[in-house]
Write an enzyme that holds these catalytic residues in place. Sequence first.
Site, PDB file in Angstrom:
ATOM      1  N   HIS A 274       0.799  -1.218   0.000  1.00  0.00           N
ATOM      2  CA  HIS A 274       0.000   0.000   0.000  1.00  0.00           C
ATOM      3  C   HIS A 274       0.831   1.267   0.000  1.00  0.00           C
ATOM      4  O   HIS A 274       0.277   2.360  -0.009  1.00  0.00           O
ATOM      5  CB  HIS A 274      -0.910   0.008   1.233  1.00  0.00           C
ATOM      6  N   CYS A 275       2.169   1.175   0.019  1.00  0.00           N
ATOM      7  CA  CYS A 275       2.994   2.379   0.149  1.00  0.00           C
ATOM      8  C   CYS A 275       3.925   2.612  -1.033  1.00  0.00           C
ATOM      9  O   CYS A 275       3.785   3.587  -1.762  1.00  0.00           O
ATOM     10  CB  CYS A 275       3.826   2.301   1.439  1.00  0.00           C
ATOM     11  N   ILE A 276       4.899   1.739  -1.202  1.00  0.00           N
ATOM     12  CA  ILE A 276       6.003   2.029  -2.123  1.00  0.00           C
ATOM     13  C   ILE A 276       5.540   2.215  -3.570  1.00  0.00           C
ATOM     14  O   ILE A 276       6.038   3.106  -4.258  1.00  0.00           O
ATOM     15  CB  ILE A 276       7.084   0.939  -2.014  1.00  0.00           C
ATOM     16  N   ASP A 279       3.139   5.966  -3.026  1.00  0.00           N
ATOM     17  CA  ASP A 279       3.498   7.215  -2.363  1.00  0.00           C
ATOM     18  C   ASP A 279       4.373   8.141  -3.191  1.00  0.00           C
ATOM     19  O   ASP A 279       4.149   9.363  -3.186  1.00  0.00           O
ATOM     20  CB  ASP A 279       4.172   6.925  -1.020  1.00  0.00           C
TER      21      ASP A 279
END
Length: 462
Positions: A274-276, A279
């Site tokens: 869900h991030c890299i 973002d």
Amino acid sequence: MNGNALQLGEKLSQRKSLSAVVGLGYVGLPLAMEFANAGYDVVGFDVSEPVVATLNSGRAHIQDVSSEEVEKHVRSGKFRATTDPSILAQCDTICVCVPTPLNKIKDPDLSFVVNVAGAIRDHIRAGQLIILESTTYPGTTREVFLPILEQSGLRVDEDFFVCFSPERVDPGNTTWHTLNTPKVIGGVSPLSLEMGLTFYGSIFQTMVPVESAEAAELVKVYENTFRMVNIALANEMAQTCDRLGLDVWGVIEAAATKPFGFMKFMPGPGLGGHCIPLDPHYLSWKMRTLEFKTRLIELASEINSDMPAYVVRKVARALNDNSRAVRGSWVLVLGIAYKRDVDDIRESPALEIIRQLQQEGAQVLYHDPLCPVIIDDGHTRITGLPMRSVPLTPGLLSALDAVVVVTDHTSVNYHDIAQHTSLVIDTRGVMRNVKGSARVVGLSGSQAVPEPQAPALYAVAG
């Protein structure tokens, strides 16, 4: 310090405040449990009725929180969950942990944040501290979130207080978790920051205050951009080694013996989670509005996004070497979670690998002990959904044309894979030390593991 700040500070110091966590997923639920562990009464708000019902029955729905912990706090009355936003009016602190996805053209989708801000606005009262934790671009808290709250007629620092504190969750990490990971926080003003430090400083082991909410927002996207860019370099190195006929894993491991100036990042089949994968695009989007192009981010994203296709090309060449075409071949994808030993398939490269293999005409199965089913969420574009994990029997393995190791779960018996399968495409390097009859093709041109050698001895004449 005004009266609202003094009153809130007193409640927080005595832990007599009621704390709300909005969004009870991978970020929000662990945060709510830490609030309860610290002695605060906690209410969790989520729009999902099944999630709320599950939690109120004392069961956890995510891997990093145990049902025993949830049940303990539900039974003691320290935690309860609800779908009713009016509860927010009773809360002294409100922490927002909702998704911030990208849209189809990789621009920020702040709809969840905006909707939550509207719900808080409708129930806000004087004396509340509101902390946004959802990852976003610098300026969101002050330029998007705060103005919606002030539509209530109340004013920041006079009536309520606002901070940004980025989540730093690493699912499956048993060493670093919510409590002991240093907590970055920035306020929209010095007084808001003071209120945020008073609250979070009573919970987290290490606080890291920064100059503003914008600085805290940038800290988060910079952290994940750093990882994304370095993973892209490792992925490009894998393709470099492939053309040179070298083992990328051996090259990286040797480079990592340098005790200074090097940090090891490993290649793989692509980015997930869900991030890299998401973002850095928030930062790119923000900088485009300021007429600045983040060229390194764009290039790294391009390299990482191509890795599933690179893996599929490796599968096709390996099958061709076995006198097999991709079309009609039976291929098993081993592991669909986005990383080892977690049950999260968000943005997992395995999904794109499955889709592309199907597009090439392969008959695709998968095995993942932590992810028993893939359901149709409208984005995977995989055919034949729902798709279920198949057991790894010797009969199945021997009947397959190829196994593609995408996620290297530690619970999988890779010796069985090597013993009963004819061809393995290994994107994680997990088969390098496994003996068996299978032909193993790695991300790069060589998968050799040299025997360890004793250091050479040299006689020095004296």
